[in-house]
Design a protein around this motif. Structure first.
Motif, PDB file in Angstrom:
ATOM      1  N   UNK A  15      37.897  22.789  17.706  1.00  0.00           N
ATOM      2  CA  UNK A  15      38.012  21.532  18.435  1.00  0.00           C
ATOM      3  C   UNK A  15      37.225  21.495  19.728  1.00  0.00           C
ATOM      4  N   UNK A  16      36.341  22.486  19.933  1.00  0.00           N
ATOM      5  CA  UNK A  16      35.527  22.484  21.143  1.00  0.00           C
ATOM      6  C   UNK A  16      34.154  23.078  20.860  1.00  0.00           C
ATOM      7  N   UNK A  17      33.155  22.596  21.576  1.00  0.00           N
ATOM      8  CA  UNK A  17      31.805  23.108  21.412  1.00  0.00           C
ATOM      9  C   UNK A  17      31.741  24.572  21.838  1.00  0.00           C
ATOM     10  N   UNK A  18      30.909  25.350  21.129  1.00  0.00           N
ATOM     11  CA  UNK A  18      30.698  26.753  21.467  1.00  0.00           C
ATOM     12  C   UNK A  18      29.258  26.920  21.926  1.00  0.00           C
ATOM     13  N   UNK A  19      29.062  27.513  23.077  1.00  0.00           N
ATOM     14  CA  UNK A  19      27.709  27.733  23.596  1.00  0.00           C
ATOM     15  C   UNK A  19      26.964  28.728  22.710  1.00  0.00           C
ATOM     16  N   UNK A  20      25.656  28.540  22.601  1.00  0.00           N
ATOM     17  CA  UNK A  20      24.840  29.358  21.711  1.00  0.00           C
ATOM     18  C   UNK A  20      24.800  30.827  22.111  1.00  0.00           C
ATOM     19  N   UNK A  21      25.189  31.149  23.351  1.00  0.00           N
ATOM     20  CA  UNK A  21      25.189  32.552  23.789  1.00  0.00           C
ATOM     21  C   UNK A  21      26.597  33.084  24.033  1.00  0.00           C
ATOM     22  N   UNK A  22      27.600  32.351  23.555  1.00  0.00           N
ATOM     23  CA  UNK A  22      28.992  32.790  23.746  1.00  0.00           C
ATOM     24  C   UNK A  22      29.423  33.613  22.529  1.00  0.00           C
ATOM     25  N   UNK A  23      28.912  34.828  22.449  1.00  0.00           N
ATOM     26  CA  UNK A  23      29.147  35.650  21.256  1.00  0.00           C
ATOM     27  C   UNK A  23      30.609  36.047  21.057  1.00  0.00           C
ATOM     28  N   UNK A  24      31.417  36.262  22.107  1.00  0.00           N
ATOM     29  CA  UNK A  24      32.838  36.515  21.870  1.00  0.00           C
ATOM     30  C   UNK A  24      33.537  35.393  21.102  1.00  0.00           C
ATOM     31  N   UNK A  49      22.428  38.209  18.082  1.00  0.00           N
ATOM     32  CA  UNK A  49      22.289  37.884  16.666  1.00  0.00           C
ATOM     33  C   UNK A  49      22.524  39.110  15.784  1.00  0.00           C
ATOM     34  N   UNK A  50      22.167  40.278  16.277  1.00  0.00           N
ATOM     35  CA  UNK A  50      22.453  41.488  15.495  1.00  0.00           C
ATOM     36  C   UNK A  50      23.952  41.730  15.382  1.00  0.00           C
ATOM     37  N   UNK A  51      24.708  41.370  16.414  1.00  0.00           N
ATOM     38  CA  UNK A  51      26.170  41.465  16.308  1.00  0.00           C
ATOM     39  C   UNK A  51      26.685  40.505  15.240  1.00  0.00           C
ATOM     40  N   UNK A  52      26.099  39.314  15.179  1.00  0.00           N
ATOM     41  CA  UNK A  52      26.483  38.368  14.129  1.00  0.00           C
ATOM     42  C   UNK A  52      26.140  38.935  12.752  1.00  0.00           C
ATOM     43  N   UNK A  53      24.956  39.530  12.615  1.00  0.00           N
ATOM     44  CA  UNK A  53      24.560  40.121  11.336  1.00  0.00           C
ATOM     45  C   UNK A  53      25.559  41.175  10.889  1.00  0.00           C
ATOM     46  N   UNK A  54      26.026  41.963  11.828  1.00  0.00           N
ATOM     47  CA  UNK A  54      27.011  42.986  11.500  1.00  0.00           C
ATOM     48  C   UNK A  54      28.291  42.360  10.962  1.00  0.00           C
ATOM     49  N   UNK A  55      28.729  41.272  11.575  1.00  0.00           N
ATOM     50  CA  UNK A  55      29.979  40.624  11.169  1.00  0.00           C
ATOM     51  C   UNK A  55      29.844  39.941   9.816  1.00  0.00           C
ATOM     52  N   UNK A  56      28.717  39.275   9.569  1.00  0.00           N
ATOM     53  CA  UNK A  56      28.585  38.521   8.316  1.00  0.00           C
ATOM     54  C   UNK A  56      28.112  39.390   7.153  1.00  0.00           C
ATOM     55  N   UNK A  57      27.655  40.602   7.449  1.00  0.00           N
ATOM     56  CA  UNK A  57      27.309  41.525   6.374  1.00  0.00           C
ATOM     57  C   UNK A  57      25.931  41.317   5.778  1.00  0.00           C
ATOM     58  N   UNK A  58      24.968  40.874   6.598  1.00  0.00           N
ATOM     59  CA  UNK A  58      23.599  40.765   6.104  1.00  0.00           C
ATOM     60  C   UNK A  58      22.706  41.759   6.832  1.00  0.00           C
ATOM     61  N   UNK A  59      21.616  42.146   6.181  1.00  0.00           N
ATOM     62  CA  UNK A  59      20.685  43.079   6.820  1.00  0.00           C
ATOM     63  C   UNK A  59      19.351  42.406   7.131  1.00  0.00           C
ATOM     64  N   UNK A  60      19.266  41.073   6.961  1.00  0.00           N
ATOM     65  CA  UNK A  60      17.975  40.398   7.060  1.00  0.00           C
ATOM     66  C   UNK A  60      18.010  39.281   8.100  1.00  0.00           C
ATOM     67  N   UNK A  61      17.048  39.326   9.027  1.00  0.00           N
ATOM     68  CA  UNK A  61      16.897  38.314  10.064  1.00  0.00           C
ATOM     69  C   UNK A  61      15.579  37.593   9.858  1.00  0.00           C
TER      70      UNK A  61
END
Length: 347
Positions: free
Chosen positions: A59-68, A117-129
């Motif tokens: 219900x709220x916007x998330x900033x593009x650099x708010x990785x937590x 973005x590498x932290x996101x890759x780790x969470x979503x389980x992809x190895x390709x950027x």
């Protein structure tokens, strides 16, 4: 090299998450369901889709650099993909990374964004950027090849620390690498085992054949016979010089011939081919005019049999919007993909 149809039956098929949905109610879980039910086995996950789903869920916007805040959303998207039997093949589009002056705020932010973005890759389980060749204006960056290569080498090494790969893509409106050959020369110079190519039927045909600013829809600086000769020679070079293992995926889309043509000026920060890419890209055999089968055949002639991924941005021939039901649209995309593979076969 021949292209036996039997060799194409196991080509894995993906669909970009940003390439379906035309109404506010077409939220990501429904998109994933439509993609899965159509028979695709994976998605390219779009970073803006993560932010949009996060805003919907919280219900709220998330900033593009708010990785937590972004990472829990990414984890939920991975769960939704697993529920639908979908792999997350790649995270995209990582853009405007290379070429910033050393010591600049923009360069520091670009490398910080890479870490996030590498932290996101780790969470979503992809190895390709996916990294798109920057379209930042020349006045702001260095387009000297050695600086571009140096930045991408550093990024490749950061990714390699986690066994991740970098898929470098030519965007046909890029400041320094609009064609497949430019990105291939850069990837060769980077010289890292985890740095390869993201090729794209639209980006290649759109840089070497089409032009949205002309009445014909073609590049008009040469005759049509010379244009065809150059295009065929370019694709022959691609087929004969790029190793299959350095191609990580082929994105699939066509383009509408824009009428009236787009004005040859930058609008909202986008050059004409950038605007063309954002709004005028249907799936194959659905109103486009570019010779995209030729691109796909050239890529297959390298021996590549990896991911074919549907990445379309179809706002209709006038770029004003298009309405459809997602289930039937995704099924149509699968039929289009299968037709493309059959048409590429030499037997």
């Amino acid at each position: 090299m021949s292209i036996p149809y039997s060799s194409l039956k196991q080509v894995p098929l993906s669909y970009a998450s940003c390439s379906i949905g035309c109404a506010p109610t077409d939220i990501l879980p429904r998109r994933l369901q439509a993609i899965s039910q159509a028979g695709f086995s994976a998605i390219e996950l779009s970073f803006p889709d993560i932010l949009a789903y996060g805003a919907h869920a919280t219900g709220q916007e998330i900033a593009a650099d708010n990785y937590p805040q972004i990472l829990p959303v990414a984890s939920e998207i991975r769960r939704l993909c697993e529920e639908n039997g979908l792999k997350i093949m790649m995270l995209q589009p990582f853009s405007n990374f290379e070429g910033w002056p050393k010591g600049s705020r923009e360069r520091e932010e670009a490398f910080a964004r890479a870490d996030g973005w590498m932290e996101i890759m780790n969470v979503i389980g992809t190895d390709l950027l996916q990294v798109g060749a920057t379209d930042t204006p020349k006045e702001s960056i260095s387009v000297e090849r050695e600086n571009i290569v140096s930045d991408l080498r550093l990024l490749s090494d950061k990714l390699a620390d986690r066994n991740y790969r970098l898929a470098y893509e030519n965007w046909c409106w890029s400041t320094h690498a609009p064609g497949w050959k430019e990105v291939w020369e850069i990837v060769k110079a980077v010289d890292r085992p985890n740095c390869g190519l993201c090729l794209d039927t639209f980006q290649t045909a759109g840089s070497e054949w089409g032009d949205p600013t002309t009445e014909s829809g073609l590049i008009e600086s040469v005759s049509q016979s010379e244009l065809r000769k150059r295009y065929e020679a370019s694709l022959e070079e691609l087929a004969s010089t790029v190793p299959a293992e350095k191609i990580y995926l082929l994105q699939i889309s066509d383009a509408y011939k824009v009428s009236p043509p787009l004005r040859d000026k930058t609008v909202d920060g986008l050059r004409p081919r950038g605007r063309w890419s954002h709004d005028y890209r249907p799936m194959p055999y659905d109103g486009g005019y570019l010779p995209i089968e030729d691109v796909a055949k050239a890529v297959l002639r390298t021996g590549f049999r990896g991911w074919f991924s549907m990445e379309i941005f179809d706002s209709g021939p006038q770029g004003t919007g298009k309405r459809y039901e997602m289930g039937s649209y995704a099924a149509k995309a699968m039929d289009s993909m299968q037709k493309l593979l059959k048409n590429c076969a030499t037997d």
